[in-house]
Motif scaffolding. Structure first.
Motif, PDB file in Angstrom:
ATOM      1  N   ASN A 248       2.191   8.641   6.266  1.00  0.00           N
ATOM      2  CA  ASN A 248       2.481   8.803   4.838  1.00  0.00           C
ATOM      3  C   ASN A 248       1.300   8.372   3.967  1.00  0.00           C
ATOM      4  O   ASN A 248       1.083   8.904   2.876  1.00  0.00           O
ATOM      5  CB  ASN A 248       3.725   7.996   4.469  1.00  0.00           C
ATOM      6  N   TYR A 249       0.538   7.419   4.451  1.00  0.00           N
ATOM      7  CA  TYR A 249      -0.628   6.923   3.722  1.00  0.00           C
ATOM      8  C   TYR A 249      -1.578   8.057   3.360  1.00  0.00           C
ATOM      9  O   TYR A 249      -2.119   8.109   2.246  1.00  0.00           O
ATOM     10  CB  TYR A 249      -1.330   5.871   4.591  1.00  0.00           C
ATOM     11  N   TYR A 250      -1.791   8.998   4.283  1.00  0.00           N
ATOM     12  CA  TYR A 250      -2.743  10.085   4.035  1.00  0.00           C
ATOM     13  C   TYR A 250      -2.216  11.067   2.988  1.00  0.00           C
ATOM     14  O   TYR A 250      -2.987  11.591   2.179  1.00  0.00           O
ATOM     15  CB  TYR A 250      -3.053  10.807   5.344  1.00  0.00           C
ATOM     16  N   ALA A 251      -0.899  11.284   2.977  1.00  0.00           N
ATOM     17  CA  ALA A 251      -0.312  12.121   1.929  1.00  0.00           C
ATOM     18  C   ALA A 251      -0.502  11.477   0.565  1.00  0.00           C
ATOM     19  O   ALA A 251      -0.753  12.163  -0.436  1.00  0.00           O
ATOM     20  CB  ALA A 251       1.174  12.353   2.214  1.00  0.00           C
ATOM     21  N   GLN A 252      -0.410  10.153   0.522  1.00  0.00           N
ATOM     22  CA  GLN A 252      -0.635   9.454  -0.739  1.00  0.00           C
ATOM     23  C   GLN A 252      -2.074   9.606  -1.207  1.00  0.00           C
ATOM     24  O   GLN A 252      -2.335   9.777  -2.406  1.00  0.00           O
ATOM     25  CB  GLN A 252      -0.276   7.980  -0.573  1.00  0.00           C
ATOM     26  N   LEU A 253      -3.020   9.532  -0.268  1.00  0.00           N
ATOM     27  CA  LEU A 253      -4.423   9.733  -0.631  1.00  0.00           C
ATOM     28  C   LEU A 253      -4.623  11.096  -1.269  1.00  0.00           C
ATOM     29  O   LEU A 253      -5.312  11.232  -2.290  1.00  0.00           O
ATOM     30  CB  LEU A 253      -5.316   9.615   0.614  1.00  0.00           C
ATOM     31  N   MET A 254      -4.007  12.113  -0.695  1.00  0.00           N
ATOM     32  CA  MET A 254      -4.187  13.467  -1.198  1.00  0.00           C
ATOM     33  C   MET A 254      -3.470  13.703  -2.516  1.00  0.00           C
ATOM     34  O   MET A 254      -3.744  14.681  -3.215  1.00  0.00           O
ATOM     35  CB  MET A 254      -3.725  14.471  -0.135  1.00  0.00           C
TER      36      MET A 254
ATOM     37  N   PHE B 294       0.834  -1.201   0.000  1.00  0.00           N
ATOM     38  CA  PHE B 294       0.000   0.000   0.000  1.00  0.00           C
ATOM     39  C   PHE B 294       0.872   1.258   0.000  1.00  0.00           C
ATOM     40  O   PHE B 294       0.594   2.219  -0.698  1.00  0.00           O
ATOM     41  CB  PHE B 294      -0.904   0.031   1.237  1.00  0.00           C
ATOM     42  N   ASP B 295       1.903   1.250   0.830  1.00  0.00           N
ATOM     43  CA  ASP B 295       2.792   2.401   0.993  1.00  0.00           C
ATOM     44  C   ASP B 295       4.212   1.944   0.645  1.00  0.00           C
ATOM     45  O   ASP B 295       4.939   1.457   1.514  1.00  0.00           O
ATOM     46  CB  ASP B 295       2.732   2.915   2.433  1.00  0.00           C
ATOM     47  N   PRO B 296       4.621   2.059  -0.613  1.00  0.00           N
ATOM     48  CA  PRO B 296       5.937   1.553  -1.010  1.00  0.00           C
ATOM     49  C   PRO B 296       7.102   2.319  -0.394  1.00  0.00           C
ATOM     50  O   PRO B 296       8.232   1.809  -0.366  1.00  0.00           O
ATOM     51  CB  PRO B 296       5.927   1.699  -2.539  1.00  0.00           C
ATOM     52  N   ASP B 297       6.844   3.527   0.110  1.00  0.00           N
ATOM     53  CA  ASP B 297       7.926   4.322   0.693  1.00  0.00           C
ATOM     54  C   ASP B 297       8.329   3.803   2.074  1.00  0.00           C
ATOM     55  O   ASP B 297       9.516   3.692   2.380  1.00  0.00           O
ATOM     56  CB  ASP B 297       7.518   5.792   0.791  1.00  0.00           C
ATOM     57  N   THR B 298       7.342   3.508   2.920  1.00  0.00           N
ATOM     58  CA  THR B 298       7.620   3.006   4.275  1.00  0.00           C
ATOM     59  C   THR B 298       6.667   1.847   4.573  1.00  0.00           C
ATOM     60  O   THR B 298       5.773   1.967   5.424  1.00  0.00           O
ATOM     61  CB  THR B 298       7.446   4.132   5.321  1.00  0.00           C
ATOM     62  N   PRO B 299       6.836   0.712   3.890  1.00  0.00           N
ATOM     63  CA  PRO B 299       5.853  -0.376   3.988  1.00  0.00           C
ATOM     64  C   PRO B 299       5.837  -1.104   5.317  1.00  0.00           C
ATOM     65  O   PRO B 299       4.891  -1.845   5.600  1.00  0.00           O
ATOM     66  CB  PRO B 299       6.263  -1.313   2.853  1.00  0.00           C
ATOM     67  N   PHE B 300       6.877  -0.925   6.134  1.00  0.00           N
ATOM     68  CA  PHE B 300       6.935  -1.615   7.418  1.00  0.00           C
ATOM     69  C   PHE B 300       7.003  -0.635   8.587  1.00  0.00           C
ATOM     70  O   PHE B 300       7.534  -0.949   9.646  1.00  0.00           O
ATOM     71  CB  PHE B 300       8.146  -2.563   7.459  1.00  0.00           C
ATOM     72  N   THR B 301       6.445   0.562   8.377  1.00  0.00           N
ATOM     73  CA  THR B 301       6.463   1.590   9.420  1.00  0.00           C
ATOM     74  C   THR B 301       5.083   2.208   9.559  1.00  0.00           C
ATOM     75  O   THR B 301       4.493   2.656   8.566  1.00  0.00           O
ATOM     76  CB  THR B 301       7.476   2.701   9.077  1.00  0.00           C
ATOM     77  N   VAL B 302       4.566   2.220  10.780  1.00  0.00           N
ATOM     78  CA  VAL B 302       3.311   2.926  11.057  1.00  0.00           C
ATOM     79  C   VAL B 302       3.619   4.417  11.067  1.00  0.00           C
ATOM     80  O   VAL B 302       4.337   4.914  11.932  1.00  0.00           O
ATOM     81  CB  VAL B 302       2.716   2.481  12.406  1.00  0.00           C
TER      82      VAL B 302
END
Length: 319
Positions: A248-254, A237-245
């Motif tokens: 960044n996910y929300y920035a990707q949505l935007m 889902f988040d290729p930049d930090t796939p193993f870190t909570v």
């Protein structure tokens, strides 16, 4: 197909269970019967995590799939047999992982405290430790859940990846979660990934809501043809930090750089867009709220007291 009446009755039962048990759990529940329970789970999860870093996101997903069907009663862990089916046979659960890890943790608990710690509590603790191992905030888990004695594939009605956001918000609301809390739980997609089958239609039939560079990259990765699950590619889902909570996910949505339609819709829906924008700009707030939402998730519809059982093996009923 379960009738709408049966579904309504099941929902009423779930809501009554939530109301009746929300205050029944206790962080000190095992103080006398298994005082080292949390340490046993934590140590086991640390060993498993460093052997397989993809396990922690899988455990978080496993908790969600358990708790939103019949409540947090470990019913998703039951293995189907020739005599009875189980939730694991339902299509939304075919891609779940982490069952072996739960069994390993349960064996460690049984060795120290036979027949004391439920599988439902073990899974709730494992998910909490998974969040911490991925860099999220640690949170308290109240304990005392009991394991369910029913696991039915026809009750698995989890939202599909292509579901409309309004339907998903209603689904979460029926389980006691606000639109803001739903957005926070969507943040679990900060880790883990999905098979291409969950979003391939967005690649082959562009909806205009996915960044074109991402769409082309994913089309190269996934291909245009549907594939059997065992050969279908998967991606983070988040290729930049796939193993870190993290947020960044929300920035990707935007930026229109997300895979699932329902996630992308959250960035523009009037009930959720302000929350997406807030958490995209507020990493500390997201970390805190994500832990709070996970703690609330682990309390949905729990069994306690004399209800259910404490399974000796998580993948099968005692009798």
């Amino acid at each position: 197909m379960v009738s709408s009446v049966v579904r309504l009755l099941l929902m009423v039962q779930l809501l009554l269970a939530m109301a009746a048990t929300d205050e029944a759990l206790d962080t000190g529940y095992y103080a006398a019967t298994c005082p080292d329970a949390e340490a046993i789970v934590r140590n086991a999860m640390e060993r498993l995590h460093y052997t397989d870093p993809t396990l922690a996101p899988a455990v978080i997903r496993l908790l969600f799939h358990d708790c939103f069907v019949r409540g947090c009663d470990a019913s998703v862990l039951i293995v189907p047999t020739p005599r009875y089916s189980s939730e694991r046979a339902a299509v939304p659960n075919h891609t779940l992982r982490g069952f072996g890890a739960v069994d390993a943790v349960k064996r460690a608990l049984e060795a120290a405290c036979p027949a004391a710690v439920s599988c439902a509590d073990a899974l709730a603790l494992m998910a909490r430790d998974a969040v911490a191992l991925l860099g999220g905030n640690r949170y308290d888990v109240a304990l005392g859940r009991r394991d369910g004695t029913q696991s039915n594939p026809w009750e698995v009605d989890l939202p599909a990846p292509f579901a409309r956001l309004d339907d998903v918000l209603a689904y979460f609301a029926a389980r006691g979660f606000s639109a803001e809390e739903t957005v926070v739980l969507f943040g679990a997609h900060t880790v883990g990934g999905a098979h291409c089958s969950s979003f391939r239609y967005r690649l082959t039939m562009p909806d205009g809501a996915m960044d074109e560079t991402l769409r082309c990259d994913m089309l190269d990765t996934c291909g245009a043809a549907d594939l059997p699950l065992d050969t279908d590619p998967a991606t983070f889902f988040d290729p930049d930090t796939p193993f870190t909570v993290d947020n960044n996910y929300y920035a990707q949505l935007m930026s229109n750089r997300t895979l699932l339609q329902v996630d992308q819709e959250a960035a523009t829906h009037p009930d959720t867009a302000p929350h997406v924008a807030y958490y995209a700009a507020s990493p500390d707030a997201f970390m805190q709220r994500f832990s709070e939402a996970m703690a609330k998730l682990s309390n949905v519809g729990v069994l306690e007291g004399d209800a259910g059982e404490v399974r000796k093996v998580c993948s099968r009923y005692n009798n």
